[in-house]
Design an enzyme around this catalytic site. Structure first.
Site, short mmCIF file in Angstrom:
data_model
loop_
_atom_site.label_atom_id
_atom_site.label_comp_id
_atom_site.label_asym_id
_atom_site.label_seq_id
_atom_site.Cartn_x
_atom_site.Cartn_y
_atom_site.Cartn_z
N LYS A 14 -26.81 -36.57 45.36
CA LYS A 14 -26.53 -37.63 46.33
C LYS A 14 -25.48 -37.10 47.30
O LYS A 14 -24.71 -36.20 46.94
CB LYS A 14 -25.98 -38.87 45.61
CG LYS A 14 -26.01 -40.13 46.45
CD LYS A 14 -27.36 -40.83 46.40
CE LYS A 14 -27.44 -41.96 47.41
NZ LYS A 14 -28.69 -42.73 47.26
N ASP A 31 -30.24 -43.38 52.97
CA ASP A 31 -29.65 -44.43 52.12
C ASP A 31 -28.95 -45.37 53.10
O ASP A 31 -29.32 -45.39 54.29
CB ASP A 31 -28.66 -43.82 51.10
CG ASP A 31 -28.19 -44.82 50.04
OD1 ASP A 31 -28.95 -45.09 49.11
OD2 ASP A 31 -27.06 -45.34 50.16
P1 NDP Z 1 -29.58 -50.23 54.84
O1 NDP Z 1 -28.41 -49.58 55.48
O2 NDP Z 1 -30.91 -50.16 55.51
O3 NDP Z 1 -29.27 -51.77 54.56
C1 NDP Z 1 -28.20 -52.18 53.77
C2 NDP Z 1 -28.07 -53.68 53.89
O4 NDP Z 1 -27.04 -54.13 53.03
C3 NDP Z 1 -27.67 -54.13 55.29
O5 NDP Z 1 -28.21 -55.39 55.53
C4 NDP Z 1 -26.15 -54.19 55.22
O6 NDP Z 1 -25.58 -55.08 56.14
C5 NDP Z 1 -25.94 -54.64 53.79
N1 NDP Z 1 -24.69 -54.06 53.26
C6 NDP Z 1 -24.38 -52.75 53.13
N2 NDP Z 1 -23.16 -52.59 52.62
C7 NDP Z 1 -22.68 -53.82 52.44
C8 NDP Z 1 -21.46 -54.34 51.95
N3 NDP Z 1 -20.48 -53.52 51.53
N4 NDP Z 1 -21.33 -55.68 51.88
C9 NDP Z 1 -22.33 -56.52 52.28
N5 NDP Z 1 -23.51 -56.08 52.77
C10 NDP Z 1 -23.67 -54.77 52.84
O7 NDP Z 1 -29.66 -49.61 53.36
P2 NDP Z 1 -30.87 -49.60 52.34
O8 NDP Z 1 -31.65 -50.86 52.47
O9 NDP Z 1 -31.54 -48.30 52.46
O10 NDP Z 1 -30.10 -49.58 50.95
C11 NDP Z 1 -29.72 -50.78 50.25
C12 NDP Z 1 -29.43 -50.45 48.80
O11 NDP Z 1 -30.61 -49.88 48.20
C13 NDP Z 1 -28.32 -49.42 48.57
O12 NDP Z 1 -27.68 -49.73 47.34
C14 NDP Z 1 -29.10 -48.12 48.40
O13 NDP Z 1 -28.37 -47.16 47.68
C15 NDP Z 1 -30.31 -48.62 47.63
N6 NDP Z 1 -31.49 -47.77 47.68
C16 NDP Z 1 -32.07 -47.43 48.87
C17 NDP Z 1 -33.21 -46.66 48.88
C18 NDP Z 1 -33.96 -46.36 50.14
O14 NDP Z 1 -35.06 -45.79 50.05
N7 NDP Z 1 -33.46 -46.73 51.31
C19 NDP Z 1 -33.78 -46.11 47.64
C20 NDP Z 1 -33.13 -46.59 46.43
C21 NDP Z 1 -32.02 -47.37 46.48
P3 NDP Z 1 -25.47 -54.72 57.71
O15 NDP Z 1 -26.85 -54.96 58.26
O16 NDP Z 1 -24.47 -55.69 58.23
O17 NDP Z 1 -25.05 -53.30 57.79
#
Ligand code: NDP
Length: 448
Positions: A126, A166
């Site tokens: 990672k 991510d």
């Molecule tokens: P994105 O950046 O596309 O979206 C993240 C979302 O979560 C956004 O809506 C963001 O809000 C919100 N967010 C992020 N950090 C915080 C925080 N500290 N407090 C509140 N809201 C928060 O990321 P992903 O959808 O790709 O990832 C989401 C989760 O899934 C993570 O834990 C990631 O590690 C996990 N994951 C992702 C994979 C992938 O293929 N993308 C694969 C496996 C796991 P805002 O829009 O305001 O930024």
């Protein structure tokens, strides 16, 4: 003291001030207790657990770049190459101001078991940076990504380490990093996944994590005599994972009534309008107030005092898809009081250990992220296969492989839990099934 307890103390001592890493290790070790205790002396002699919790390589680097005003900015870059026993390191890059060494180590550690569960030959890694992409211009994002890759390139390669996206790293960032890698190395290879479709990306990779989460949730429901059809589902997050989880759940007949971002959350009793959500978050990169102003049925609630909001909504199924530790004990109590049947994690470690235990004690079906969000990395591995054979598979081909992989993960974690007398404990099942393959490969490869 048992070997498992000794190792947890060892991790806390050797990795001070990394609470998320301690939490991830604790969850895995607790699940492995029965497996380890069966063969404790052998594992102790091999120092198998010490090796498992210590990354093979940790790369920390400076990322200097120039903003639009001509000011030089400096960020901290990380790549943790945690374990390559079963394949090249594989795992995403996170760009978020909260990124630090402990967060990347927790994510890298979880990735080892998740990748093992996919059944595909990928090790765990990672990376990321404490860079905040919010509010940056496209040119700033490009200059930052180029600087990040100017250091990272020497540590990665299609057969060595293959990063992906991510939080904060989507198609745009992957494109800029891929361009810089190719320019420096003069090699056109599948060194990153999540690439655009015109330069080696895989169909269905964008959708894969969210779709995979819903496929495994449906397997779980079927196994318990029901399905997602007509269920009320609550989702947190409004990013890549959340958007495609909402889309697939709706395709399977569920009503998804919420989503959230870092500013607040939406309750939409008529069901989330995915096209509108995509327009607001993927195209405009705006906050969720814009969703609420464009849709009469939606209420926007600003996030206050660290509340997580969405978990107070009555639902049958909850899918946390935003970030780590976003569902705590109070949230778990609210979900149980409202009669939730299943919680499946889309994000990595979104549920605290106390909340997980509470849900399990109250007979809520619970699948942890390393099993339920593994569809993303599995499809990344399918992208690697397509790049190696220089071919493109259709959306249907990739999607049907993804469905098969998620069904298989469900089967494996259920059976592993049963084998150790922990039927229905899918957290233990996931950790045990993931661990066994990695441990066997490590033992076969000697002391490395
Ligand atoms: P994105 O950046 O596309 O979206 C993240 C979302 O979560 C956004 O809506 C963001 O809000 C919100 N967010 C992020 N950090 C915080 C925080 N500290 N407090 C509140 N809201 C928060 O990321 P992903 O959808 O790709 O990832 C989401 C989760 O899934 C993570 O834990 C990631 O590690 C996990 N994951 C992702 C994979 C992938 O293929 N993308 C694969 C496996 C796991 P805002 O829009 O305001 O930024």
């Amino acid at each position: 003291m048992s070997y498992v307890d000794e190792i947890y103390d060892y991790v806390v001592e050797k990795n001070p001030a990394q609470p998320e890493f301690h939490q991830a290790v604790k969850e895995v070790l607790e699940s492995l207790r029965t497996v380890i205790e069966k063969d404790e002396e052998k594992y102790r002699k091999e120092a198998l657990l010490e090796r498992l919790v210590t990354p093979e390589r940790q790369i920390l680097f400076r990322v200097p770049w120039v903003d639009d005003k001509g000011q030089v900015q400096v960020n901290n870059g990380f790549r943790i190459q945690f374990n390559s026993a079963i394949g090249p390191y594989k795992g995403g890059l996170r760009f978020h101001p909260s990124v630090n060494l402990g967060i990347i180590k927790f994510l890298g550690f979880e990735q080892i078991f998740k990748n093992s569960l996919t059944g595909l030959p990928i090790g765990g890694g990672k990376g990321g940076c404490d860079f905040d992409p919010k509010g940056k211009s496209d040119n700033e994002i490009m200059r930052f990504c180029q600087s990040f890759m100017t250091e990272l390139y020497r540590h990665i390669g299609a057969d060595t380490d293959v990063p992906a996206g991510d939080i904060g790293v989507g198609g745009r960032e992957i494109g800029y990093m891929y361009g810089q890698y190719k320019r420096i190395r003069n090699i056109y290879e599948g060194v990153l996944t999540g690439k655009g479709l015109t330069y080696g990306g895989s169909l269905a990779r964008t959708e894969a994590t969210g779709y995979g989460l819903v496929y495994i949730t449906e397997e779980l429901m079927k196994d318990h005599g029901t399905s997602l059809k007509d269920k009320t589902v609550v989702v947190s997050g409004a990013g890549n994972v959340a958007i495609y989880a909402i889309q697939k759940a709706q395709q399977l007949g569920a009503k998804v009534v919420s989503c959230s971002d870092s500013t607040g959350w939406i309750y939409d009793p008529e069901g989330i309008d995915v096209d509108l959500l995509k327009e607001v978050k993927e195209v405009k990169r705006a906050i969720l107030t814009e969703y609420a102003s464009a849709r009469k049925s939606a209420e926007y609630h600003e996030k206050k005092n660290g509340e997580h909001g969405v978990w107070t909504i009555k639902c049958d199924v909850a899918l946390p898809c935003a970030t780590q530790n976003e569902l705590d004990l109070d949230d778990a109590k609210a979900l149980v009081a409202n009669g939730v049947m299943a919680v499946c994690e889309g994000a990595n470690m979104p549920t605290t250990i106390e909340a997980t235990e509470y849900l399990q004690e109250n007979k809520v079906l619970f699948i942890c992220g390393k099993a339920s969000n593994a569809g993303g990395v599995a499809t990344s591995a399918l992208e690697m296969s397509q790049n190696s054979e220089r071919l493109h598979w259709t959306f249907e081909e990739v999607d049907s492989k993804l469905q098969g992989i998620m069904a298989n993960i469900y089967k494996n974690i259920s059976e592993a839990a049963k084998e150790y007398g922990l039927e229905g404990n899918y957290v233990a099942g996931a950790n045990i099934a993931g661990f066994k393959k990695v441990a066997t490969a490590m033992e076969a490869q000697g002391i490395v």
